[in-house]
Motif scaffolding. Structure first.
Motif, short mmCIF file in Angstrom:
data_model
loop_
_atom_site.label_atom_id
_atom_site.label_comp_id
_atom_site.label_asym_id
_atom_site.label_seq_id
_atom_site.Cartn_x
_atom_site.Cartn_y
_atom_site.Cartn_z
N PHE A 151 39.52 33.24 35.17
CA PHE A 151 40.97 33.30 35.37
C PHE A 151 41.56 31.89 35.34
O PHE A 151 42.59 31.64 34.71
CB PHE A 151 41.28 33.97 36.71
N ASP A 166 43.24 32.16 43.10
CA ASP A 166 42.48 32.57 41.92
C ASP A 166 41.55 33.74 42.23
O ASP A 166 41.43 34.68 41.44
CB ASP A 166 41.65 31.39 41.40
N SER A 170 42.35 37.40 40.53
CA SER A 170 41.35 37.89 39.57
C SER A 170 40.69 39.16 40.06
O SER A 170 40.40 40.07 39.28
CB SER A 170 40.30 36.81 39.31
#
Length: 383
Positions: A151, A166, A170
């Motif tokens: 990602f 993140d 993701s």
């Protein structure tokens, strides 16, 4: 298996001092395995540790006594295809442990086992049960970190640091992980509270030019992941086919899997050659200022035309896809696949296997990228 009780709270105020940080060093090592050239923020590691403890608490709450109990719990409560991949990978890890291979467990299993026996389990549990549980959680951790790293690569430059945002985003984008963890989050989506502006977090990112050692480390660690992935494919998919020759004659197996076993052996050989190259360089006289010269490893394999195995494999791929499609027109085959363990094995063969068989082709192109980086950063004309 006994009835399920309330999950143990590993990171409650009462228990935090004994458990917080126990998993974090291993999680950082796993992150370096899946994305060697990225870093992960401490808060992100702590968040991931909390997620893994939630899964561990869920498994322990089921009062598992044996590996079979753990397998049954995972098959019932983990979402597909995570259940299948995690159990298969854990079994491969246990097999390696039986062969007395070192370093197969990323987490400090013995320490966790002793603490679980003292704090969590109300009955005697064998060490191998906890080893199996932690091998499953190792796979889940690697899956999450691989998604988060991808990602980062796809959404911003420089793709240096993985943060909590993140991981949340993701995972929220992955239906299987979302379904697995959402019940543990009280029904809340993993994307909740994941609105930290990237611009504020990236100010600490430092971009470094990749050195020869960086590329070589990436190559070695990537090769280890690739070998592990192919081992999963061979064990999870090919072995059940081989167990039923009446339905899957050798010609069918050869068409579907091609020379995948040969590619697996080639990858192991390539990995060993690279490690030998590094060892020889380390043993050299310091005055010679030698560094590993991976070019000779590529050259040796190329001269023996070993890499032509990828051409053979790639030319067979579409035949494999067609054969799989034809196979599902046979009702006897469909019923056999439905009856296999783990659950949803038929769906895994139908939808996951075709995509998984593409991985060696992608990996072959990855070699060209790595060679370009090595050539650009080497200090040796011979290399």
């Amino acid at each position: 298996m006994s009835t399920i009780r309330a999950p143990y709270e590993f990171l409650s105020e009462e228990n935090r001092s004994r458990w917080e940080g126990v998993l974090q060093p291993a999680l950082m090592k796993i992150q370096k395995q899946v994305h060697p050239r990225q870093e992960i923020e401490e808060k992100a590691v702590a968040f991931l540790e909390e997620l893994i403890f939630q899964l561990l608490a869920q498994i322990c709450a089921a009062q598992v006594h044996t590996i079979a109990d753990v397998e049954a719990h995972v098959q019932k409560n983990f979402t597909a295809p995570i259940d299948t991949w995690a159990l298969t990978d854990a079994q491969l890890t246990m097999d390696k442990h039986k062969d007395k291979k070192k370093g197969v467990f990323m987490f400090p299993v013995e320490k966790i086992y002793q603490q679980l026996q003292k704090d969590v389990f109300e009955y005697k549990v064998e060490l191998n049960v906890v080893q199996f549980i932690m091998a499953i959680l190792d796979y889940i951790s690697a899956d999450i970190l691989k998604l988060a790293g991808n990602f980062v690569k796809n959404t911003r430059k420089p793709a240096v640091y993985i943060n909590i945002t993140d991981i949340r985003v993701s995972m929220a984008a992955d239906p299987a992980l979302q379904a697995l963890f959402q019940p543990l989050q009280g029904g809340h989506s993993l994307i909740k509270d994941a609105v930290v502006p990237y611009s504020q977090e990236e100010t600490t990112a430092v971009v470094k030019d990749s050195s020869y050692t960086d590329y070589l480390r990436d190559l070695l660690e990537g090769e280890a992941q690739y070998i592990r992935f192919m081992s999963l494919i061979l064990k999870l998919f090919k072995e059940p086919f081989q167990q039923k020759p009446a339905l899957f004659p050798q010609t069918t197996i050869d068409t579907i899997f091609g020379n995948l076993t040969e590619l697996h052996e080639l990858a192991v050989q390539f990995q060993c050659s690279l490690e030998e190259c590094i060892e020889m360089s380390a043993e050299a006289d310091k005055d010679e200022e030698r560094h590993p010269q991976a070019g000779f490893v590529f050259e040796d394999l190329a001269e023996q035309e070993e890499f032509s195995a990828y051409c053979t494999y790639a030319s067979n791929y579409m035949l494999a896809v067609v054969k799989l499609e034809e196979m599902f027109e046979d009702q006897e085959v469909v019923e056999y696949l439905k009856a296999q363990q783990p659950p949803l094995f038929k769906e895994a063969v139908q939808y996951i296997l075709p995509k998984s068989l593409l991985e060696p082709i992608y990996h072959c192109f990855h070699y060209f990228e790595v060679m370009t980086g090595l050539q650009r950063s080497t200090k040796s004309e011979d290399d």
